[in-house]
Write a protein that holds these residues in place. Structure first.
Motif, short mmCIF file in Angstrom:
data_model
loop_
_atom_site.label_atom_id
_atom_site.label_comp_id
_atom_site.label_asym_id
_atom_site.label_seq_id
_atom_site.Cartn_x
_atom_site.Cartn_y
_atom_site.Cartn_z
N PRO A 113 0.86 -1.11 -0.11
CA PRO A 113 -0.03 0.17 -0.26
C PRO A 113 0.80 1.27 0.03
O PRO A 113 2.15 1.14 0.18
CB PRO A 113 -0.82 -0.14 1.17
N ARG B 193 2.19 5.10 4.79
CA ARG B 193 1.27 5.59 5.89
C ARG B 193 2.13 6.69 6.86
O ARG B 193 2.99 6.02 7.33
CB ARG B 193 0.75 4.70 6.43
N LEU C 18 -9.16 5.65 6.32
CA LEU C 18 -7.89 5.29 5.95
C LEU C 18 -6.88 6.01 6.91
O LEU C 18 -5.61 5.53 7.00
CB LEU C 18 -7.70 4.91 4.65
N VAL C 19 -7.02 7.21 7.02
CA VAL C 19 -5.72 7.99 7.57
C VAL C 19 -6.10 8.67 8.93
O VAL C 19 -5.49 9.18 9.65
CB VAL C 19 -5.42 9.17 6.48
N GLU D 94 -6.43 5.84 14.33
CA GLU D 94 -6.86 4.33 14.82
C GLU D 94 -7.79 3.70 13.81
O GLU D 94 -9.11 3.31 14.15
CB GLU D 94 -7.43 4.32 16.37
N ALA D 95 -7.32 3.81 12.50
CA ALA D 95 -8.30 3.45 11.54
C ALA D 95 -8.75 2.18 11.70
O ALA D 95 -8.34 1.09 11.99
CB ALA D 95 -7.46 3.23 10.21
N GLN E 195 -7.29 -0.90 7.37
CA GLN E 195 -5.88 -0.58 7.11
C GLN E 195 -5.33 -1.29 5.82
O GLN E 195 -5.82 -2.37 5.83
CB GLN E 195 -4.93 -0.89 8.25
N LEU E 196 -4.97 -0.33 5.25
CA LEU E 196 -4.45 -0.99 3.91
C LEU E 196 -3.21 -1.89 4.16
O LEU E 196 -2.98 -2.71 3.33
CB LEU E 196 -3.96 0.08 2.97
N HIS E 197 -2.46 -1.70 5.23
CA HIS E 197 -1.49 -2.54 5.37
C HIS E 197 -1.56 -3.64 6.08
O HIS E 197 -2.10 -3.57 7.38
CB HIS E 197 -0.33 -1.54 6.43
#
Lengths: 426, 419
Positions: free
Chosen positions: A283, A286, B251-252, B255-256, B259-261
């Motif tokens: 991704p 971040r 997403l940003v 404490e999302a 999470q894309l990760h």
């Protein structure tokens, strides 16, 4: 344009001056520039120049290269005709098994050349960072009716003793060649390890060289000097742009950090000359709350909660809150624990730095005990998969071996110190 | 899974996404800094072991075709199966646009009949979620269901956004209400269904238009074994500007909830060949997603930057979504805005200032500024929110350099410039 071109890429380099970075991988497979491997530049040059038939000669630690190149998909080299072929030495293929020198490596693979209907053959090195349109080299070669054309670049006076230096006549014809000359020289034109040969001449010369017992079978040491001495049609093509041999740790470090400047040495964003590479599904980066990133490069998959300044982060690096990275290169998936401070270090892939550890600590600058000649500018090197315990300090010029674990550290590592793991034995 | 074929419904024109879907299908909408919305469903298929996928596309399918291609990023480039894009087509006897979700499937039933899966998994191309469909199939099998529909819990006051599902204690569906003002249930239909092949085939003979109204409801009413399966993870339908923006901002958040990760369930997509993001000395970045190829000299907060975005020195981007290759010039300001690809925000321009609520009929804009692809905002220009600038906007769209709240600038066509 793409028909009738064939290139060999010499990718067997041991890269011993890169120390730990190339301990377990061939030099062309060493990561570079935030997401690439060194060989990506040469491979991309080939395909961007319309050369889609390539043999990559490997020898030293080929696994990571094999994995990286695979069937060549990122470079559009997964083809039905041509494409990329990895040429590893095979036992009993000819007189000697391992490649003796660069010329021997090609000699042992002459079969691949004989099979192809090409007038010229391009021989490249997988060790260099540059963007070059080889079509221009072909044009120069043909215009001069050369039998061999060597691409050359001007190097600083102080560096001439690290390169093969050529002297040229008015029309670019090579009049003298000295490999790594000692003492004063009259030319600063260094061979880039990029050669274009007339195919038949090359075959003739390689066969001749193979029969000579006084030869080390190397292009730079044997073939090129001999041809120049004989007055064969050898020409030098002067390449005007950026070219970098990242042969030493210091030059590797400087070359990486040079890409952080507002005017980097190569435009990596150029859509007309994309540097292709294998990339994983990661991704976007971040950047977390409280993070600070300045003058740095970071690739997809990174997560940054701490502070990063003047550094290059490869994909998947995790910087915990309170951690600080300065003037460093951090490779794939390395994890920096909370509050750790990293200064002027190269951390290989999958390294884990415990919380509060200090790397590149202090002002003492004793050269490294194990490799003083390569590690004396203050750089700390941490090998792949090393685990550095929390709270420890590691001085400058230290070397932490690949795969060491927390238990391998008994005390703070002083400047120039060495910590070896189990695997450095073999 | 051997006996499953997935169908991803991607036909929606997404009128509620305004200029964002002017030239692309909603499922091809960029999301999350490098993905397209359909990547989530395709990645779920890939990780759930489903290797036969049909994508039903009608609206602007070129963007989808380009993106999906032979399906390699999802390992769907197979000799048998793999991914195929099913567009409306003509035959001698009929030429039909898809009239609705059920009609789209009916028109491609031949394709499914040839492959004869035991079950059909119906998905939507505009959902953001990570779901292991194997759990859904397991529930379906254990209950011996004809149809299993995935449901998710939503707050009671949100019922009018969803199809609300009531069940008996065993999970068997009793009613499905479309977007009710009020509902006794908190289970919303996610638009994710498992059908027994024969049950679906039988229903399609009646030439239904809509999958919920004309297929699911009649099945429930007829007493077929239709079950609900509750999905507990994060799920968002990004088919409106407000929900797209909400999902993006999620997403940003520190404490999302999503999470894309996540290395165990990565979202797979077509790779853009871009160098690592470059951040200069003067940059400040916080709470943001930054994709490869970005160059940042300014300030970025709570924002998502897609590949190749440039934020020049002195520029401030906050609470914004900026799609690929958009340039934000020096000393400009962008806030609460969604900028499509290739937008240029001129030096010193301000996009998204003001706090006027705007007219009621622009509620769908969610108080944001939407800027269509390839729009140039002149240096020093101002776009006050809420407003929407059409594709290819130019200087003439500004009145004395300002776009006032509530303005909707229509799309330009590239060929108009040739006149």
């Amino acid at each position: 344009m793409s028909s009738g071109r064939y290139a060999f890429i010499l990718a067997g380099g041991v890269g011993s001056r890169l120390c730990l970075l190339s301990e377990r991988r061939a030099k062309p497979a060493v990561p570079f520039g935030g997401k690439y491997r060194i060989i990506d530049f040469t491979l991309s040059n080939c395909v961007n120049s319309g050369i889609f038939d390539i043999g990559v000669l490997t020898q030293y630690r080929p696994t990571s290269l094999n994995q990286h190149i695979g069937i060549g998909r990122p470079w559009d080299l997964d083809r039905s005709r041509g494409g990329v072929q990895l040429l590893q030495p095979t036992p009993g293929a000819s007189q000697s098994d391992w490649y003796q020198g660069t010329a021997d490596a090609i000699y042992q693979n002459l079969l691949h050349l004989k099979r192809r209907r090409v007038d010229e053959v391009l021989i490249l090195s997988g060790d260099h960072i540059y963007k070059m349109d080889y079509n221009i080299l072909y044009g120069f070669h043909r215009a001069n009716r050369a039998l061999m054309t060597v691409a050359v670049t001007e190097v600083p006076e102080k560096d001439v003793n690290q390169f093969g230096i050529l002297e040229t006549g008015p029309n670019g014809r090579v009049t003298a060649f000295k490999e790594k000359p000692r003492g004063p020289v009259t030319s600063r034109l260094a061979s880039m390890g990029v050669y274009l040969f007339d195919r038949d001449a090359l075959i003739r010369w390689l066969v001749e060289d193979a029969g000579r017992s006084d030869s080390t079978h190397d292009f730079g040491k044997d073939i090129l000097p001999r041809l120049v001495e004989r007055g064969e049609g050898v020409f030098a093509y002067r390449f005007p742009d950026y070219w970098q041999d990242v042969g030493t740790l210091d030059s590797y470090y400087d070359a990486n950090l040079a890409f952080l400047s507002a005017e980097p040495p190569l435009d990596l964003h150029d859509p007309n000359w994309v540097i292709h590479t294998q990339s994983a599904d990661r991704p976007p980066v971040r950047v977390e709350h409280g993070a600070r990133v300045r003058h740095s490069m970071m690739a997809n998959g990174c997560r940054v909660a701490g502070e990063v300044t003047n550094s290059v982060l490869f994909p998947g690096v995790d910087v915990a809150p309170g951690a600080v990275i300065r003037d460093s290169i951090v490779m794939h998936d390395t994890v920096i624990g909370p509050g750790a401070i990293i200064e002027k270090a190269i951390l290989d892939k999958d390294v884990v730095i415990g919380s509060g550890a200090r790397i590149g600590f202090g002002t003492e600058m004793s050269p490294n005990r194990a490799c003083p000649e390569h590690l004396s500018s203050g750089l700390v090197l941490v090998g792949k998969r090393a685990r550095v315990p929390g709270g420890i300090t590691i001085g400058r010029n230290a070397r932490i071996g690949a795969s060491v674990t927390e238990d391998d550290f008994t005390a703070p590592v002083p400047s120039g110190g060495v910590v070896d793991g189990p695997e450095s034995m073999h | 899974m051997q006996n499953v074929m997935a169908l991803v419904l991607s036909g929606g024109g997404g009128e509620r996404l305004g200029v964002l879907s002017a030239e692309r299908a909603v499922s091809a909408l960029p999301f999350g800094g490098k993905y397209r919305v359909i990547d989530f469903s395709l990645s779920n298929c890939c990780h759930s072991g489903i290797d036969r996928v049909g994508v039903l596309a009608q609206h602007a399918p070129a963007s989808l075709n380009d993106h999906i291609g032979a399906g390699r990023p999802w390992d769907l480039d197979r000799r048998g199966g793999g991914v195929v894009i099913l567009q409306p087509y003509q035959t001698r006897s009929h030429a039909g646009w898809y009239r609705g979700t059920a009609d789209a499937i009916t028109q491609n039933w031949d394709y499914l009949e040839e492959r004869r899966p035991e079950r059909v998994l119906v998905l939507s191309g505009d959902h953001v979620y990570r779901m292991d469909y194997r759990a859904l199939f397991l529930a379906h099998e254990q209950r011996g269901a004809s149809v299993t529909m995935a449901v998710t819990r939503v707050p009671a006051d949100q019922s009018r956004r969803f199809g609300m599902v009531t069940t008996d204690k065993g999970g068997r569906v009793r009613t499905i209400e479309e977007k009710p003002e009020r509902s006794t249930s908190q289970s919303a239909n996610m638009g994710v269904y498992v059908f027994e092949f024969d049950v679906l085939g039988e229903m399609l003979r009646t030439r239904p238009v809509d999958l919920v109204l004309d297929v699911l409801r009649p099945l429930v009413d007829a007493g077929e074994r239709v079950y609900a399966h509750e999905f507990g993870g994060y799920w968002e339908d990004v088919g409106t500007v407000a929900s797209y923006y909400r999902a993006s901002m999620e997403l940003v958040r520190p404490e999302a909830r999503f999470q894309l990760h996540d290395a165990r369930w990565p979202i797979l997509t077509r790779d853009e060949e871009r160098p690592a993001a470059l951040v200069s000395d003067a940059a400040e970045i916080e709470d943001s997603l930054i994709a490869n190829g970005c160059r940042i000299d300014g300030t970025v907060r709570r924002s998502i930057l897609f590949p190749g975005v440039r934020v020049a020195a002195g520029a401030v981007v906050s609470d914004a979504v900026v799609l690929a290759d958009t340039r934000i010039e020096a000393d400009s300001r962008v806030e609460r805005a969604i900028l499509d690809k290739y937008v240029r925000v001129g030096e010193g321009a301000v996009v998204g200032d003001g706090d006027e609520p705007g007219p009621l009929e622009l509620n769908w804009l969610g108080g944001l500024v939407l800027v269509g692809k390839d729009t140039w905002i002149p240096p020093g220009g101002r776009v006050q929110r809420p407003a929407s600038l059409g594709v290819g906007g130019r200087y003439e769209d500004f009145v004395q350099g300002v776009v006032t709240p509530g303005t909707i600038v229509p799309n330009r066509r590239w060929f108009e410039e040739l006149r």
